[in-house]
Design a protein around this motif. Structure first.
Motif, PDB file in Angstrom:
ATOM      1  N   ASN A   1     -15.685 -29.983   0.841  1.00 60.04           N
ATOM      2  CA  ASN A   1     -15.581 -29.298  -0.461  1.00 60.04           C
ATOM      3  C   ASN A   1     -15.498 -30.127  -1.449  1.00 60.04           C
ATOM      4  O   ASN A   1     -16.041 -29.795  -2.637  1.00 60.04           O
ATOM      5  CB  ASN A   1     -14.815 -27.923  -0.153  1.00 60.04           C
ATOM      6  CG  ASN A   1     -14.571 -27.389  -1.455  1.00 60.04           C
ATOM      7  OD1 ASN A   1     -15.447 -26.483  -1.559  1.00 60.04           O
ATOM      8  ND2 ASN A   1     -13.530 -27.310  -2.151  1.00 60.04           N
ATOM      9  N   ALA A   2     -14.961 -31.342  -1.493  1.00 62.37           N
ATOM     10  CA  ALA A   2     -14.368 -31.940  -2.492  1.00 62.37           C
ATOM     11  C   ALA A   2     -15.479 -32.989  -3.110  1.00 62.37           C
ATOM     12  O   ALA A   2     -15.484 -33.478  -4.183  1.00 62.37           O
ATOM     13  CB  ALA A   2     -13.209 -33.059  -2.250  1.00 62.37           C
ATOM     14  N   ILE A   3     -16.603 -32.969  -2.554  1.00 62.17           N
ATOM     15  CA  ILE A   3     -17.917 -33.814  -2.878  1.00 62.17           C
ATOM     16  C   ILE A   3     -18.272 -33.159  -4.296  1.00 62.17           C
ATOM     17  O   ILE A   3     -18.816 -33.998  -4.933  1.00 62.17           O
ATOM     18  CB  ILE A   3     -18.982 -33.404  -1.875  1.00 62.17           C
ATOM     19  CG1 ILE A   3     -18.581 -34.012  -0.430  1.00 62.17           C
ATOM     20  CG2 ILE A   3     -20.155 -34.118  -2.457  1.00 62.17           C
ATOM     21  CD1 ILE A   3     -19.650 -33.883   0.693  1.00 62.17           C
ATOM     22  N   ARG A   4     -18.134 -31.935  -4.466  1.00 62.65           N
ATOM     23  CA  ARG A   4     -18.752 -31.444  -5.683  1.00 62.65           C
ATOM     24  C   ARG A   4     -17.775 -32.100  -6.944  1.00 62.65           C
ATOM     25  O   ARG A   4     -18.226 -31.962  -8.047  1.00 62.65           O
ATOM     26  CB  ARG A   4     -18.459 -29.894  -5.810  1.00 62.65           C
ATOM     27  CG  ARG A   4     -17.043 -29.519  -5.749  1.00 62.65           C
ATOM     28  CD  ARG A   4     -16.764 -27.836  -5.785  1.00 62.65           C
ATOM     29  NE  ARG A   4     -17.183 -27.611  -4.272  1.00 62.65           N
ATOM     30  CZ  ARG A   4     -18.300 -26.791  -4.138  1.00 62.65           C
ATOM     31  NH1 ARG A   4     -19.069 -26.756  -4.915  1.00 62.65           N
ATOM     32  NH2 ARG A   4     -18.441 -26.467  -2.783  1.00 62.65           N
ATOM     33  N   ASN A   5     -16.720 -32.777  -6.640  1.00 61.56           N
ATOM     34  CA  ASN A   5     -16.010 -33.205  -7.717  1.00 61.56           C
ATOM     35  C   ASN A   5     -16.707 -34.789  -8.217  1.00 61.56           C
ATOM     36  O   ASN A   5     -16.134 -35.343  -9.194  1.00 61.56           O
ATOM     37  CB  ASN A   5     -14.472 -33.740  -7.190  1.00 61.56           C
ATOM     38  CG  ASN A   5     -13.726 -32.239  -6.845  1.00 61.56           C
ATOM     39  OD1 ASN A   5     -14.008 -31.193  -7.604  1.00 61.56           O
ATOM     40  ND2 ASN A   5     -12.899 -32.142  -6.094  1.00 61.56           N
ATOM     41  N   ASN A   6     -17.409 -35.300  -7.064  1.00 68.83           N
ATOM     42  CA  ASN A   6     -18.174 -36.585  -7.662  1.00 68.83           C
ATOM     43  C   ASN A   6     -19.623 -36.346  -7.059  1.00 68.83           C
ATOM     44  O   ASN A   6     -19.773 -36.810  -5.915  1.00 68.83           O
ATOM     45  CB  ASN A   6     -17.330 -37.746  -7.058  1.00 68.83           C
ATOM     46  CG  ASN A   6     -17.923 -39.007  -7.707  1.00 68.83           C
ATOM     47  OD1 ASN A   6     -19.154 -39.159  -8.105  1.00 68.83           O
ATOM     48  ND2 ASN A   6     -17.157 -40.136  -7.450  1.00 68.83           N
ATOM     49  N   LEU A   7     -20.383 -36.059  -7.778  1.00 70.40           N
ATOM     50  CA  LEU A   7     -21.870 -35.768  -7.037  1.00 70.40           C
ATOM     51  C   LEU A   7     -22.876 -37.089  -7.276  1.00 70.40           C
ATOM     52  O   LEU A   7     -23.905 -36.966  -7.007  1.00 70.40           O
ATOM     53  CB  LEU A   7     -22.479 -34.856  -8.165  1.00 70.40           C
ATOM     54  CG  LEU A   7     -21.780 -33.426  -8.181  1.00 70.40           C
ATOM     55  CD1 LEU A   7     -22.364 -32.528  -9.280  1.00 70.40           C
ATOM     56  CD2 LEU A   7     -21.893 -32.676  -6.900  1.00 70.40           C
ATOM     57  N   THR A   8     -22.147 -38.335  -7.559  1.00 66.02           N
ATOM     58  CA  THR A   8     -22.974 -39.592  -7.545  1.00 66.02           C
ATOM     59  C   THR A   8     -22.490 -40.378  -6.498  1.00 66.02           C
ATOM     60  O   THR A   8     -23.182 -41.528  -6.632  1.00 66.02           O
ATOM     61  CB  THR A   8     -22.914 -40.295  -9.067  1.00 66.02           C
ATOM     62  OG1 THR A   8     -21.552 -40.462  -9.174  1.00 66.02           O
ATOM     63  CG2 THR A   8     -23.257 -39.009 -10.187  1.00 66.02           C
ATOM     64  N   ALA A   9     -21.533 -39.951  -5.809  1.00 69.86           N
ATOM     65  CA  ALA A   9     -21.032 -41.362  -4.871  1.00 69.86           C
ATOM     66  C   ALA A   9     -21.715 -41.181  -3.415  1.00 69.86           C
ATOM     67  O   ALA A   9     -22.749 -40.477  -3.353  1.00 69.86           O
ATOM     68  CB  ALA A   9     -19.402 -40.892  -4.783  1.00 69.86           C
ATOM     69  N   TYR A  10     -21.289 -42.299  -2.427  1.00 71.05           N
ATOM     70  CA  TYR A  10     -21.622 -42.237  -1.049  1.00 71.05           C
ATOM     71  C   TYR A  10     -20.653 -41.702  -0.422  1.00 71.05           C
ATOM     72  O   TYR A  10     -19.317 -41.745  -0.460  1.00 71.05           O
ATOM     73  CB  TYR A  10     -21.883 -43.679  -0.879  1.00 71.05           C
ATOM     74  CG  TYR A  10     -22.871 -44.417  -1.599  1.00 71.05           C
ATOM     75  CD1 TYR A  10     -24.004 -44.786  -0.814  1.00 71.05           C
ATOM     76  CD2 TYR A  10     -22.904 -44.696  -2.820  1.00 71.05           C
ATOM     77  CE1 TYR A  10     -25.472 -45.174  -1.297  1.00 71.05           C
ATOM     78  CE2 TYR A  10     -24.183 -45.350  -3.416  1.00 71.05           C
ATOM     79  CZ  TYR A  10     -25.314 -45.742  -2.559  1.00 71.05           C
ATOM     80  OH  TYR A  10     -26.484 -46.171  -3.187  1.00 71.05           O
ATOM     81  N   PHE A  40     -26.360 -32.677  -7.211  1.00 69.20           N
ATOM     82  CA  PHE A  40     -26.074 -33.920  -6.407  1.00 69.20           C
ATOM     83  C   PHE A  40     -27.023 -34.828  -6.337  1.00 69.20           C
ATOM     84  O   PHE A  40     -28.194 -34.701  -5.881  1.00 69.20           O
ATOM     85  CB  PHE A  40     -25.867 -33.350  -5.047  1.00 69.20           C
ATOM     86  CG  PHE A  40     -25.364 -34.547  -3.939  1.00 69.20           C
ATOM     87  CD1 PHE A  40     -24.098 -34.819  -4.077  1.00 69.20           C
ATOM     88  CD2 PHE A  40     -26.443 -35.019  -3.397  1.00 69.20           C
ATOM     89  CE1 PHE A  40     -23.654 -35.868  -3.293  1.00 69.20           C
ATOM     90  CE2 PHE A  40     -25.878 -35.970  -2.147  1.00 69.20           C
ATOM     91  CZ  PHE A  40     -24.527 -36.224  -2.556  1.00 69.20           C
ATOM     92  N   ILE A  41     -26.779 -36.159  -6.844  1.00 68.68           N
ATOM     93  CA  ILE A  41     -27.584 -37.387  -6.959  1.00 68.68           C
ATOM     94  C   ILE A  41     -26.826 -38.412  -6.206  1.00 68.68           C
ATOM     95  O   ILE A  41     -27.374 -39.515  -6.409  1.00 68.68           O
ATOM     96  CB  ILE A  41     -27.811 -37.666  -8.250  1.00 68.68           C
ATOM     97  CG1 ILE A  41     -26.582 -37.867  -9.164  1.00 68.68           C
ATOM     98  CG2 ILE A  41     -28.360 -36.546  -9.197  1.00 68.68           C
ATOM     99  CD1 ILE A  41     -26.686 -38.551 -10.500  1.00 68.68           C
ATOM    100  N   GLY A  42     -26.126 -38.022  -5.093  1.00 66.96           N
ATOM    101  CA  GLY A  42     -25.535 -39.125  -4.430  1.00 66.96           C
ATOM    102  C   GLY A  42     -26.168 -39.370  -2.806  1.00 66.96           C
ATOM    103  O   GLY A  42     -27.356 -39.131  -2.854  1.00 66.96           O
ATOM    104  N   ASN A  43     -25.496 -39.903  -2.130  1.00 72.92           N
ATOM    105  CA  ASN A  43     -25.840 -40.230  -0.652  1.00 72.92           C
ATOM    106  C   ASN A  43     -25.001 -39.622   0.239  1.00 72.92           C
ATOM    107  O   ASN A  43     -23.759 -40.042   0.222  1.00 72.92           O
ATOM    108  CB  ASN A  43     -26.043 -41.521  -0.625  1.00 72.92           C
ATOM    109  CG  ASN A  43     -26.494 -42.390   0.813  1.00 72.92           C
ATOM    110  OD1 ASN A  43     -26.127 -41.835   1.798  1.00 72.92           O
ATOM    111  ND2 ASN A  43     -27.723 -42.888   0.462  1.00 72.92           N
ATOM    112  N   PHE A  44     -25.702 -38.911   1.152  1.00 71.13           N
ATOM    113  CA  PHE A  44     -24.626 -38.160   2.414  1.00 71.13           C
ATOM    114  C   PHE A  44     -25.126 -38.567   3.593  1.00 71.13           C
ATOM    115  O   PHE A  44     -26.533 -38.507   4.047  1.00 71.13           O
ATOM    116  CB  PHE A  44     -24.686 -36.609   1.970  1.00 71.13           C
ATOM    117  CG  PHE A  44     -23.726 -36.018   3.113  1.00 71.13           C
ATOM    118  CD1 PHE A  44     -22.485 -35.761   2.715  1.00 71.13           C
ATOM    119  CD2 PHE A  44     -24.229 -35.662   4.310  1.00 71.13           C
ATOM    120  CE1 PHE A  44     -21.548 -35.082   3.651  1.00 71.13           C
ATOM    121  CE2 PHE A  44     -23.483 -34.819   5.202  1.00 71.13           C
ATOM    122  CZ  PHE A  44     -22.005 -34.775   4.799  1.00 71.13           C
ATOM    123  N   ASN A  45     -24.355 -39.194   4.523  1.00 70.38           N
ATOM    124  CA  ASN A  45     -24.896 -39.844   5.519  1.00 70.38           C
ATOM    125  C   ASN A  45     -23.899 -39.082   6.726  1.00 70.38           C
ATOM    126  O   ASN A  45     -22.738 -39.200   6.791  1.00 70.38           O
ATOM    127  CB  ASN A  45     -24.470 -41.256   5.815  1.00 70.38           C
ATOM    128  CG  ASN A  45     -25.212 -41.754   7.112  1.00 70.38           C
ATOM    129  OD1 ASN A  45     -25.460 -41.225   8.108  1.00 70.38           O
ATOM    130  ND2 ASN A  45     -25.348 -43.062   7.303  1.00 70.38           N
TER     131      ASN A  45
END
Length: 418
Positions: A20-29, A54-59
């Motif tokens: 859920n905390a991904i929304r706090n930093n939408l540019t991170a890996y 969301f402009i980051g990277n999710f693996n």
């Protein structure tokens, strides 16, 4: 959350709270460290909106997100609501329930993707919305979806597909993907629906991809090739696919090797069998089965028991007064008086002495100082002044209580009668 969010040191997602905390930093890996069960989370809010993409990277690293539930009244619905210039790879979403209430752009993995790459992902569950509804992605504006599949069941009013709802541009690329989910379009079943892709500006941009015409309920698709269930479970169907390092197949639909060999779910199948049996003639003999009841007896066991009881008693003794009487009888005429002495052993006693002591107490009283002013008229008269000094003496007493010891003897009286 562990990590720094960089490519070399990404944030590590271990819990639902981390996700859920991904929304706090939408540019991170970001990377998953384990499977995450969202069953107890409740209604999850999509990550990324049209104004904050969301402009980051999710693996996903081959891990799964299970039991994800989203019920939204805002467009762009999915785990990721809106992505741009992003990468999502190696993640599975199982048993999802995604609902967009009368809104568009709804998918289990993403509602809308723009210039985004999605690789080695799959979804299962149910997804519904209005327009642009897909088992994996709702609205595919641009980017590449490759080596992905969906077993999810999408439902919507139009532009509904088993994998993608709508391919909006000629840059909406799909390669080496398949879908099997039931595609439902209401109220008009012919309004841009497809087994794999609901609608696409350029269906030729969908390459080496397939859908199951039997399980999807769809014979058409805006791109891809329809196959029967039997054909979908044969490796020869999938032209150009890498079954060495990416895909695997085991008498079932292809699976992604990064997630391991899937557990095959048992399938129910109804088979009608008709059999014909000739009349059977037989000789019947009756056999009686006798059941006997067996009882066993156990001789009584005799034991010798000893009981040792300890008794605590309180004994009190009392000393009665000692009296002696000595009589002497003589069978003679004469009479005489004889003195007889008796001796009694000393009676021992314990004397308890209690002493109350009052120590000498001294008290001191400061002297009382006084000032005497004498006022006299200016006449020559004798003036007498009196000064009194008052002292408060203090007294101390010492009191002792002496204890006395008394000796009591019991004399004996002897009377001699002749």
């Amino acid at each position: 959350m562990l990590g720094a969010g960089t490519q070399s040191n990404p944030y590590i997602i271990q819990t639902a709270q981390d996700l859920n905390a991904i929304r706090n930093n939408l540019t991170a890996y970001y990377e998953l460290a384990n499977d995450i069960d969202m069953g107890s989370w409740g209604n999850f809010t999509p990550i990324g909106t049209s104004s904050a993409k969301f402009i980051g990277n999710f693996n996903g690293k081959g891990y799964k997100i299970k039991n994800l539930t989203i019920n939204s009244t805002t467009a762009y619905v999915g785990l990721f609501g809106f992505t741009e210039n992003a990468t999502i790879q190696n993640v599975a979403i199982e048993n999802a329930n995604i609902v967009g209430q009368n809104v568009n752009y709804v998918g289990i993995l993403a509602g809308n993707i723009t210039n985004t790459t999605i690789k080695n992902c799959y979804t299962t569950g149910n997804v519904s919305g209005q327009y642009g509804v897909g088992g994996l992605v709702g609205w595919h504006y641009s980017g590449l979806i490759e080596n992905c599949f969906s077993h999810a069941n999408p439902t919507g009013r139009g532009r509904v597909g088993g994998l993608v709802g709508n391919g909006a541009t000629s840059n909406s690329l799909v390669n080496k993907c398949y879908s099997t989910g039931l595609v439902t379009v209401t109220p008009d079943p012919n309004l841009y629906n497809g087994g794999l892709i609901g609608s696409h500006v350029d269906p030729t941009k969908v390459t080496n991809s397939y859908w199951d015409t039997e399980t999807s309920g769809q014979t058409i698709s805006a791109g891809g090739t329809g196959k029967t269930t039997t054909e979908m479970k044969q490796q020869s169907t999938y032209v150009g696919w890498d079954f060495t390092s990416v895909w695997g197949i085991n008498n079932d639909y292809p699976y992604l090797q990064i997630f391991g060999v899937p557990t095959r779910q048992p399938q129910q199948q109804t088979i009608t069998i008709q059999s014909y049996i000739n009349p059977i003639h037989s000789k019947t003999s009756k056999t009686n089965k006798s059941t006997k009841q067996t009882q066993s007896f156990l001789n009584a066991i005799q034991t010798l028991s000893e009981r040792h009881t300890g008794t605590k008693r309180t004994v009190m003794t009392y000393t009665l007064p000692i009296k002696t009487s000595v009589q002497k009888q003589n069978r003679s005429v004469r009479s005489a008086i004889a003195t007889v002495n008796t001796y009694i052993n000393p009676i021992g006693s314990i004397v308890e002495r209690q002493t109350k002591t009052i120590k000498q107490l001294l008290s001191y009283v400061d002297n009382i100082q006084s000032k005497v002013n004498i006022i006299t008229p200016l006449q020559n008269k004798a003036v007498n002044g009196y000064l009194y000094v008052l002292e408060n003496p203090s007294s101390s007493y010492f009191i002792e209580h002496n204890s006395n010891t008394y000796a009591i003897k019991n004399p004996s009286t002897v009377e001699v009668i002749n």
